[in-house]
Design an enzyme around this catalytic site. Structure first.
Site, short mmCIF file in Angstrom:
data_model
loop_
_atom_site.label_atom_id
_atom_site.label_comp_id
_atom_site.label_asym_id
_atom_site.label_seq_id
_atom_site.Cartn_x
_atom_site.Cartn_y
_atom_site.Cartn_z
N HIS A 45 -2.58 1.52 0.19
CA HIS A 45 -1.53 0.60 -0.25
C HIS A 45 -1.01 -0.29 0.87
O HIS A 45 -0.24 -1.22 0.61
CB HIS A 45 -0.36 1.38 -0.87
CG HIS A 45 -0.56 1.70 -2.32
ND1 HIS A 45 -1.17 2.84 -2.76
CD2 HIS A 45 -0.23 0.99 -3.44
CE1 HIS A 45 -1.20 2.84 -4.08
NE2 HIS A 45 -0.64 1.74 -4.52
N GLY A 46 -1.39 -0.02 2.10
CA GLY A 46 -0.97 -0.89 3.21
C GLY A 46 -0.68 -0.15 4.50
O GLY A 46 -0.72 -0.75 5.57
#
Length: 364
Positions: A328-329
């Site tokens: 997700h990052g």
């Protein structure tokens, strides 16, 4: 009344949908229905070519080349048939999205930040698709390699309805369903399409009403109203936010799911209403079903899962949430979020295990 501008994801995908993506999905639908009517046997390859053309149109030749290069590298590494090497390759490819020099170079390819973000989101999702194909390739015997060719990988990676934002479908499910040839009824498909459009339009209207009248995200971005609110009000705001998140993904996943149905595929189930959930485990199983199946099949079960010792289960669950946070990052707040979810699942399963002891059940 002006809308709450603070939910970037909703504003971003609605803008892209209106401008180009919905039109490209309509084109995919037309190609798919013509193929099902006339040349069912060649449907995967026609849709592959269409997906490549749509990718080229939206992301340009450089964006198209990046995705093609990722697929080619993943396929080449999969030839060694080592799951660990495949995972290492996938993580390295994913990490290239976070190298500042590479980010700067890619930004220069486009006129706007929105175009660059479209490439970023698309490549992130394509990494999961490449990983799914490569691991399935590693696990197959020599007799099954023909059904896991590079051509099938491209058909899977460039399948347009799931191209930019998912939902995720594992390669084995995709290939089995895409190969299956069923009786085609244009009349039935049209009725499915009409009912689906009405349902999605209702969800979209509900999301727009929430974002125009509730200002949930704007309130979260300002400290004074939150500090002044009671605990009951804060709980209500939290519930309103997750309900909006649920309705948002009914739209964002509902559109591609409808196209998948029209293509003769069975899409992953749409998110379950968060108001009906009371456990961490159920939330992960039934909100993003495609992602859950990916995590269970390729991380949780291969690492031992529930069949291993207590420490093994803790490790495999922790590794699963670590990957989710990184994919997700990898920002610090995502690691906190992943850790809290991991602890929630562990505590929940621990309590469930204690309550299943016969002595405790007798006391209850």
């Amino acid at each position: 009344m002006p809308q709450d501008p603070m939910d970037f994801e909703w504003s971003y995908w609605i803008e892209w949908g209106r401008e180009r993506i919905l039109w490209l999905l309509a084109g995919h639908l037309l190609v798919s229905q013509v193929c099902r009517l006339l040349v069912e046997k060649y449907k995967p390859w026609c849709l592959m070519v269409y997906g490549m053309a749509a990718c080229w149109l939206l992301l340009g030749i450089k964006g198209f080349a990046v995705i093609l290069l990722h697929a080619a590298i993943s396929f080449a590494v999969a030839q060694f048939q080592l799951s660990l090497l495949t995972w290492l390759c996938s993580l390295i490819l994913l990490s290239t999205l976070r190298i500042p020099a590479v980010e700067e170079a890619k930004r220069k390819w486009y006129d706007t930040e929105n175009e660059y973000y479209l490439l970023l989101f698309t490549v992130s999702v394509r990494c999961l698709f490449c990983t799914s194909f490569s691991l399935e390739y590693c696990w197959r015997g020599p007799a099954q390699k023909s059904s896991h060719s590079f051509l099938w990988m491209l058909a899977y990676v460039f399948y347009y309805p799931m191209f930019h934002n998912g939902p995720l479908m594992n390669f084995d499910e995709f290939s089995k369903q895409m190969r299956r040839q069923e009786a085609f009824s244009l009349k039935t498909n049209i009725s499915i399409l009409i009912v689906g459009i009405i349902r999605i339009f209702f969800w979209w209207c509900l999301a727009e009403l929430m974002i125009h009248f509730m200002y949930i995200h704007a309130l979260y971005g300002s400290a004074p109203p939150l500090e002044a609110a009671s605990y009951w009000a804060l709980g209500g705001l939290a519930l309103a936010q997750v309900l909006f998140f649920y309705v948002k993904y009914l739209v964002l996943y509902g559109v591609p799911a409808l196209i998948l149905q029209m293509d003769g595929l069975k899409p992953p189930a749409l998110p379950c209403c968060v108001s009906l959930m009371h456990s961490f485990t159920k939330m992960w199983r039934s909100f993003d079903v495609g992602l859950h199946r990916f995590l269970v099949r390729y991380i949780y079960v291969p690492m031992g899962g529930s069949q291993s010792s207590l420490l093994g289960m803790l490790f495999s669950t922790g590794l699963t949430f670590a990957f989710v946070s990184y994919w997700h990052g990898g920002q610090s707040y995502l690691w906190y979020w992943g850790t809290l979810n991991w602890l929630g699942v562990i505590v929940e399963n621990g309590v469930k295990g204690i309550l299943s002891i016969s002595l405790i059940q007798d006391l209850i």
